[in-house]
Design a protein around this motif. Structure first.
Motif, PDB file in Angstrom:
ATOM      1  N   GLN A  24      54.499  81.300  58.117  1.00 14.99           N
ATOM      2  CA  GLN A  24      54.875  80.172  58.377  1.00 14.99           C
ATOM      3  C   GLN A  24      55.170  79.325  57.121  1.00 14.99           C
ATOM      4  O   GLN A  24      54.413  79.570  56.290  1.00 14.99           O
ATOM      5  N   LEU A  25      56.033  78.365  57.318  1.00 17.79           N
ATOM      6  CA  LEU A  25      56.331  77.503  55.947  1.00 17.79           C
ATOM      7  C   LEU A  25      55.079  76.767  55.592  1.00 17.79           C
ATOM      8  O   LEU A  25      54.584  76.580  54.295  1.00 17.79           O
ATOM      9  N   GLY A  26      54.439  76.286  56.506  1.00 16.77           N
ATOM     10  CA  GLY A  26      53.491  75.444  56.044  1.00 16.77           C
ATOM     11  C   GLY A  26      52.128  76.238  55.583  1.00 16.77           C
ATOM     12  O   GLY A  26      51.609  75.614  54.621  1.00 16.77           O
ATOM     13  N   THR A  27      51.941  77.260  56.115  1.00 19.86           N
ATOM     14  CA  THR A  27      50.900  78.304  55.688  1.00 19.86           C
ATOM     15  C   THR A  27      51.274  78.531  54.251  1.00 19.86           C
ATOM     16  O   THR A  27      50.495  78.592  53.192  1.00 19.86           O
ATOM     17  N   TYR A  28      52.401  79.101  53.983  1.00 18.96           N
ATOM     18  CA  TYR A  28      53.089  79.402  52.586  1.00 18.96           C
ATOM     19  C   TYR A  28      52.886  78.315  51.611  1.00 18.96           C
ATOM     20  O   TYR A  28      52.241  78.705  50.442  1.00 18.96           O
ATOM     21  N   ALA A  29      53.281  77.111  52.131  1.00 16.36           N
ATOM     22  CA  ALA A  29      53.044  75.992  51.208  1.00 16.36           C
ATOM     23  C   ALA A  29      51.523  75.825  50.799  1.00 16.36           C
ATOM     24  O   ALA A  29      51.231  75.672  49.510  1.00 16.36           O
ATOM     25  N   LYS A  31      49.091  78.117  50.971  1.00 21.55           N
ATOM     26  CA  LYS A  31      48.460  79.141  50.414  1.00 21.55           C
ATOM     27  C   LYS A  31      48.830  79.680  49.116  1.00 21.55           C
ATOM     28  O   LYS A  31      48.207  79.877  48.108  1.00 21.55           O
ATOM     29  N   PHE A  32      50.209  79.326  48.906  1.00 23.79           N
ATOM     30  CA  PHE A  32      50.848  79.963  47.601  1.00 23.79           C
ATOM     31  C   PHE A  32      51.427  78.839  46.748  1.00 23.79           C
ATOM     32  O   PHE A  32      51.478  79.198  45.529  1.00 23.79           O
ATOM     33  N   VAL A  33      51.677  77.781  47.241  1.00 28.18           N
ATOM     34  CA  VAL A  33      52.389  76.710  46.487  1.00 28.18           C
ATOM     35  C   VAL A  33      51.298  75.721  46.094  1.00 28.18           C
ATOM     36  O   VAL A  33      51.098  75.450  44.812  1.00 28.18           O
ATOM     37  N   ALA A  34      50.402  75.103  46.948  1.00 28.36           N
ATOM     38  CA  ALA A  34      49.525  74.279  46.543  1.00 28.36           C
ATOM     39  C   ALA A  34      48.633  74.999  45.530  1.00 28.36           C
ATOM     40  O   ALA A  34      48.047  74.170  44.678  1.00 28.36           O
ATOM     41  N   SER A  35      48.023  75.975  45.586  1.00 28.42           N
ATOM     42  CA  SER A  35      47.058  76.438  44.767  1.00 28.42           C
ATOM     43  C   SER A  35      47.604  76.477  43.248  1.00 28.42           C
ATOM     44  O   SER A  35      46.945  76.151  42.308  1.00 28.42           O
ATOM     45  N   VAL A  36      48.764  76.973  43.088  1.00 27.44           N
ATOM     46  CA  VAL A  36      49.475  76.893  41.813  1.00 27.44           C
ATOM     47  C   VAL A  36      49.558  75.484  41.153  1.00 27.44           C
ATOM     48  O   VAL A  36      49.263  75.227  40.320  1.00 27.44           O
ATOM     49  N   TYR A  37      49.994  74.812  42.202  1.00 30.65           N
ATOM     50  CA  TYR A  37      50.080  73.083  41.701  1.00 30.65           C
ATOM     51  C   TYR A  37      48.879  72.525  41.579  1.00 30.65           C
ATOM     52  O   TYR A  37      48.872  72.007  40.484  1.00 30.65           O
ATOM     53  N   VAL A 162      59.663  78.134  47.351  1.00 27.72           N
ATOM     54  CA  VAL A 162      59.719  79.271  46.371  1.00 27.72           C
ATOM     55  C   VAL A 162      59.980  78.774  44.973  1.00 27.72           C
ATOM     56  O   VAL A 162      59.284  79.111  43.715  1.00 27.72           O
ATOM     57  N   ASP A 163      61.085  77.892  44.970  1.00 22.66           N
ATOM     58  CA  ASP A 163      61.452  77.372  43.773  1.00 22.66           C
ATOM     59  C   ASP A 163      60.275  76.355  43.249  1.00 22.66           C
ATOM     60  O   ASP A 163      60.116  76.172  41.821  1.00 22.66           O
ATOM     61  N   MET A 164      59.759  75.545  44.026  1.00 19.71           N
ATOM     62  CA  MET A 164      58.574  74.880  43.514  1.00 19.71           C
ATOM     63  C   MET A 164      57.427  75.739  43.071  1.00 19.71           C
ATOM     64  O   MET A 164      56.853  75.359  41.966  1.00 19.71           O
ATOM     65  N   ARG A 165      57.268  76.823  43.581  1.00 25.30           N
ATOM     66  CA  ARG A 165      56.127  77.734  43.335  1.00 25.30           C
ATOM     67  C   ARG A 165      56.292  78.274  41.766  1.00 25.30           C
ATOM     68  O   ARG A 165      55.523  78.341  40.686  1.00 25.30           O
ATOM     69  N   ILE A 166      57.686  78.648  41.558  1.00 27.91           N
ATOM     70  CA  ILE A 166      58.270  79.223  40.262  1.00 27.91           C
ATOM     71  C   ILE A 166      58.097  77.986  39.421  1.00 27.91           C
ATOM     72  O   ILE A 166      57.799  78.322  37.994  1.00 27.91           O
TER      73      ILE A 166
END
Ligand SMILES: [Zn+2]
Length: 185
Positions: A24-29, A31-37, A162-166
């Motif tokens: 889900q978008l919220g979960t992805y944000a 789990k994967f984007v916030a941790s890198v941020y 995904v672009d934010m994560r990159i």
């Protein structure tokens, strides 16, 4: 023919987007984007040249000396390594001034800074001290803007996440390189 850099990046992006479809978008944000941020915020702070950083210590503004590779908790002045901090010496978190996990403030500029886990978790963000620090560093306007954003709904697409994560991963890598280079001299 070998792939160009651009083609490699495109392939990597496509793979990440494909993988992101599993969540889900919220979960992805979160789990994967916030941790890198959050790692990026700490690394960029730690990559600043040797010098003094502003913090709130016992309720008052103070300048704390730190070295490359270290962060200062903005709300108590504790100095901690950006990585490999441990339970004995305290752990470094990334604390959000507006603690909401909504997308509108989760990645908002000027909303997240290095904070020790004691202030971030046990003291619930140490709000009074955080606000004093924010007011001094950014001013009342920024605080008001962030508070307004809290109530806004921001929808990100899977591709945007995904672009934010990159982007955050790139900034994290550059900060780590910068720390390495500074340590070398
Ligand atoms: Zn602290």
């Amino acid at each position: 023919m070998p792939l160009t850099e651009q083609e490699k990046l495109e392939r990597k992006r496509s793979r990440l987007i494909e993988k992101a479809r599993e969540y889900q978008l919220g979960t992805y944000a979160r789990k994967f984007v916030a941790s890198v941020y959050q790692q990026m915020i700490r690394a960029e702070s730690a990559a600043m040249p040797y010098g003094d950083a502003l913090a709130v210590v016992n309720g008052e503004l103070a300048w704390i000396t730190r070295e490359v590779g270290q962060c200062v908790c903005v709300t108590c002045g504790k100095v901690l390594p950006w990585k490999n901090s441990n339970a004995t010496h305290g752990k470094l978190d990334t604390g959000h001034f507006i603690p909401s996990r909504r997308m509108s403030v989760l990645f908002a500029e000027k909303n997240a800074h290095p904070q020790c886990s004691h202030c971030n978790q046990q003291l619930g963000g140490n709000q009074g001290c955080y606000e004093l620090w924010m007011r001094h560093v950014y001013g009342q306007e920024t605080i008001a803007r962030l508070r307004r954003r809290k109530n806004q709904t921001v929808q990100c697409t899977r591709e945007e996440l995904v672009d934010m994560r990159i982007e955050y991963q790139g900034r994290l890598n550059r900060a780590i390189e910068k720390m390495g280079a500074d340590h070398a001299c």
